[in-house]
Structure formats: C-alpha cells, structure tokens
Write a protein that holds these residues in place. Sequence first.
Motif, PDB file in Angstrom:
ATOM      1  N   ILE A  37      74.217  80.969   1.767  1.00 28.13           N
ATOM      2  CA  ILE A  37      75.112  79.927   2.263  1.00 28.13           C
ATOM      3  C   ILE A  37      75.707  80.279   3.623  1.00 28.13           C
ATOM      4  O   ILE A  37      75.772  79.427   4.518  1.00 28.13           O
ATOM      5  CB  ILE A  37      76.226  79.635   1.233  1.00 28.13           C
ATOM      6  N   ASP A  39      74.418  82.156   5.948  1.00 27.63           N
ATOM      7  CA  ASP A  39      73.348  81.984   6.944  1.00 27.63           C
ATOM      8  C   ASP A  39      73.153  80.507   7.254  1.00 27.63           C
ATOM      9  O   ASP A  39      72.939  80.119   8.411  1.00 27.63           O
ATOM     10  CB  ASP A  39      72.030  82.569   6.425  1.00 27.63           C
ATOM     11  N   TYR A  40      73.233  79.682   6.221  1.00 25.52           N
ATOM     12  CA  TYR A  40      73.095  78.232   6.405  1.00 25.52           C
ATOM     13  C   TYR A  40      74.210  77.688   7.298  1.00 25.52           C
ATOM     14  O   TYR A  40      73.957  76.884   8.214  1.00 25.52           O
ATOM     15  CB  TYR A  40      73.114  77.538   5.042  1.00 25.52           C
ATOM     16  N   VAL A  44      73.603  75.617  10.724  1.00 20.62           N
ATOM     17  CA  VAL A  44      74.087  74.256  10.986  1.00 20.62           C
ATOM     18  C   VAL A  44      74.936  74.231  12.253  1.00 20.62           C
ATOM     19  O   VAL A  44      74.846  73.295  13.057  1.00 20.62           O
ATOM     20  CB  VAL A  44      74.885  73.730   9.773  1.00 20.62           C
ATOM     21  N   GLY A 265      70.696  69.924   9.010  1.00 22.46           N
ATOM     22  CA  GLY A 265      70.360  70.662   7.798  1.00 22.46           C
ATOM     23  C   GLY A 265      68.885  70.531   7.450  1.00 22.46           C
ATOM     24  O   GLY A 265      68.173  69.677   7.990  1.00 22.46           O
ATOM     25  N   PRO A 266      68.397  71.353   6.521  1.00 20.27           N
ATOM     26  CA  PRO A 266      66.976  71.327   6.157  1.00 20.27           C
ATOM     27  C   PRO A 266      66.573  69.991   5.547  1.00 20.27           C
ATOM     28  O   PRO A 266      67.255  69.458   4.673  1.00 20.27           O
ATOM     29  CB  PRO A 266      66.839  72.471   5.150  1.00 20.27           C
ATOM     30  N   VAL A 283      64.072  75.541   3.280  1.00 20.82           N
ATOM     31  CA  VAL A 283      65.344  76.137   3.679  1.00 20.82           C
ATOM     32  C   VAL A 283      65.097  77.429   4.440  1.00 20.82           C
ATOM     33  O   VAL A 283      65.742  77.705   5.468  1.00 20.82           O
ATOM     34  CB  VAL A 283      66.231  76.379   2.440  1.00 20.82           C
ATOM     35  N   TYR A 286      63.916  76.604   7.969  1.00 23.44           N
ATOM     36  CA  TYR A 286      65.047  76.074   8.741  1.00 23.44           C
ATOM     37  C   TYR A 286      65.935  77.215   9.234  1.00 23.44           C
ATOM     38  O   TYR A 286      66.308  77.265  10.417  1.00 23.44           O
ATOM     39  CB  TYR A 286      65.841  75.104   7.867  1.00 23.44           C
ATOM     40  N   LEU A 287      66.260  78.145   8.340  1.00 19.90           N
ATOM     41  CA  LEU A 287      67.119  79.266   8.720  1.00 19.90           C
ATOM     42  C   LEU A 287      66.435  80.161   9.746  1.00 19.90           C
ATOM     43  O   LEU A 287      67.057  80.570  10.740  1.00 19.90           O
ATOM     44  CB  LEU A 287      67.498  80.074   7.478  1.00 19.90           C
TER      45      LEU A 287
END
Length: 378
Positions: A37, A39-40, A44, A265-266, A283, A286-287
């Motif tokens: 989370i 990293d997400y 973003v 977001g992904p 995900v 994306y990261l």
Amino acid sequence: MLPTKVSARSLYVHVPFCKHRCGYCDFPLVAGRDHLIDDYLRAVERESHRFNVASPLQTIFFGGGTPTQLSTTQLDRLFRIIAEIAPRESGCEVTMEANPNDLLPEKLDCLLSHGVTRVSLGVQSFQCDKLVRLERTHEPAQAIDGIQRMLASGFNVSVDLIFGVSGESKASWIADLRTAVDLGVQHVSTYHLTIEKGTAFWTRRLHGQILDIDETLGAEMYEMAIDTLTEEGFEHYEVSNFCRPGHACQHNEVYWTGRPYLGLGPGAASFCAGVRWKNHSSVAMYLRRLQADESPVDSVEKLEPEMAARERLVFGLRRLAGIDAGEFKIATGFSVERLGGEKLERWIADGLLVRDGQTLRLTRSGLMISDSLWPDLL
C-alpha cells in the motif's frame, strides 16, 4: 501523445487492495498484499504529478478493490495526495467504495473529515447463505449496522446488490431489496451475477460446480427489482441503478454523458480531448513503471468522432431518460438516425425503444435485453 493539461472535472482513483478476492471478481486488484500500500501511495502521487487539472473538480470517486482496506493513516495520506491535484468545487460529490467489515468508527471519522459525501457499500446480499456462495467475508449484521451508522453520520449511502445466484429464490431476492429500502439508503445498484473468464467461478462452472440460473428467472428478478424499488419512490435512472430523487451518482453520469474524466491507479481509464488511455491492470507493473519514473499507461486510443458518438449513444440509451436527438446531434455532429439506421427503426417497431418527440429511450422490454442491443450500434 497524452494531454498533460486536462479539462476533466471528474477524477477516478483506483485503490487495488482487498482482504480477499471473491470468486466472481475480475477487477484489477491484489488480495492479502497490504505491504504494497505505501508503494502504491507513492506511485499515485507520482502519477498525479504528470497532469495539470485545469478546473476545480465536481466529482471524485475512490473505487477498487476496497479503498477502505487502507488504514486510517493511509487513507489520510491518499486524501492529501488527491487534494493537491486540483481544488474541489463547492458541493463536489466524493464517493468512497467500502466493504461492510471495514466501517470502523475511526475510518468513518476520517472519511467525514476529508469531505466524503457518499459511500458505495459492497453489500451484495443481506442473506447469510447467499453471502457464503458469493464468497463475501462479512455478515448481514455488519452491513446493517454499518449502513445505520453511516446514515446517522450524514453520508449518502448506496448499496450494491447481486441477483441471479445459483440456489437463490425470488423470496430471498425480495428480502434483500426490502432490507435496503427499510434501512433508508438513498441509492441501490442491482447486478445480475456474471461469471467472467479468468475468475475462480469460471473454472468452477467449467467443472460443473456452479450452475447458471435460468434466464427467465434472472429476468423476473430484474423486473422484481424495478417494481419493488420504483413503488417505494426510487427513480430508475440507469439500467442497473436506482436512487431517491436528487441522489443519482453524479460521477457515473459523467461517463454516461460522454464528459471528460481523469483516472489514476492500476487499470484506471481516462478520457480527455477525444483521447482515451488506460493504465496497466497489473498492480506490480503499475508500481514498477512509476518507481522507474515511467508512464503507467498500457493503451492509448484516439477516438474518431463517429466512434465517440456511437459510444455516447449507447451510454445515453442506458439512461432511462434516454437521448434527446436534437441535443445529441449538436453535441456530437451525428444524428441518431445516421448512427442507428434501420436497427433503431426495427427496435421501435419491436417495442424495444420508444420515440417521444425528440426523445429516444428504452421500453421495459428493451431494458430486459439491452446488453444484446449495444453491439449493433458499435
């Protein structure tokens, strides 16, 4: 080439975390990976810096996944990241998707403090046995308690309900609808269970472990939803959506009326200046891309004017208000007659559509089979 200065006044933020992936779910998400989370959140934030949003936001929608899977501290950080993108217009609709077992008092306080006005709750059913078959992780009592507390706190509450589940009776479906009505929610979304390729339910169906319900029964359940909710004063304003007067989802109306929007977001999609782009659904990908300061975009499509008009026609006909032919031609440059041709005339003759002056809209018969009509327009 993607626009960096965007005119979108609506923002979608995809939060791809869940405690558990239900067997019917095919959304871009990861389950049991909460260590990603932070990293997400950094990703973003990096993605948001790629855009200059020119106008105050009218709607913001946090979808998932389960945004309320984030801790209160993580939610607070997400809200602060999004607040830096653009100011909110007065009266901005801010929707947060949530699961009933995440509605801790401190999280509700966090949502209120950051201006969330609307919560879309993934209830799916108020029946224990049906929740088990759908692999949901909450109990009916948790959903009921959460709805009552959210309403008491001043949120507009929308609930998602699923019908067409193997073993479900008409009586249990009516009970789900009645419970939602009696609780006093302002919005109900009803969805026939669909089993998509790649989901756990798809594999089980192939092995005969899950059976589809009879199509006639599914249609009857949909009509039961229409009749039950409209008799209780709900407006049936889109094929799957019902609301108390004045409580339609303004964010979804942006999609249905062809207005621009930005997605972060992904798997999130954006549509601005006639260009549609979509982020990578993985995900992990994306990261990785944003950690390397690379674009997370997986596909870009420049919509030709006719295709944009056709999509707008389809989304417009999903709305119970239908299409105003004159306004549609002014907005798109194409007449509905040119786009629909003989198909529209045939559907009118068959009683699937009705033309009332300039307005073209689905009939009750058309609603029942609407998904089968749209490929002919695209």
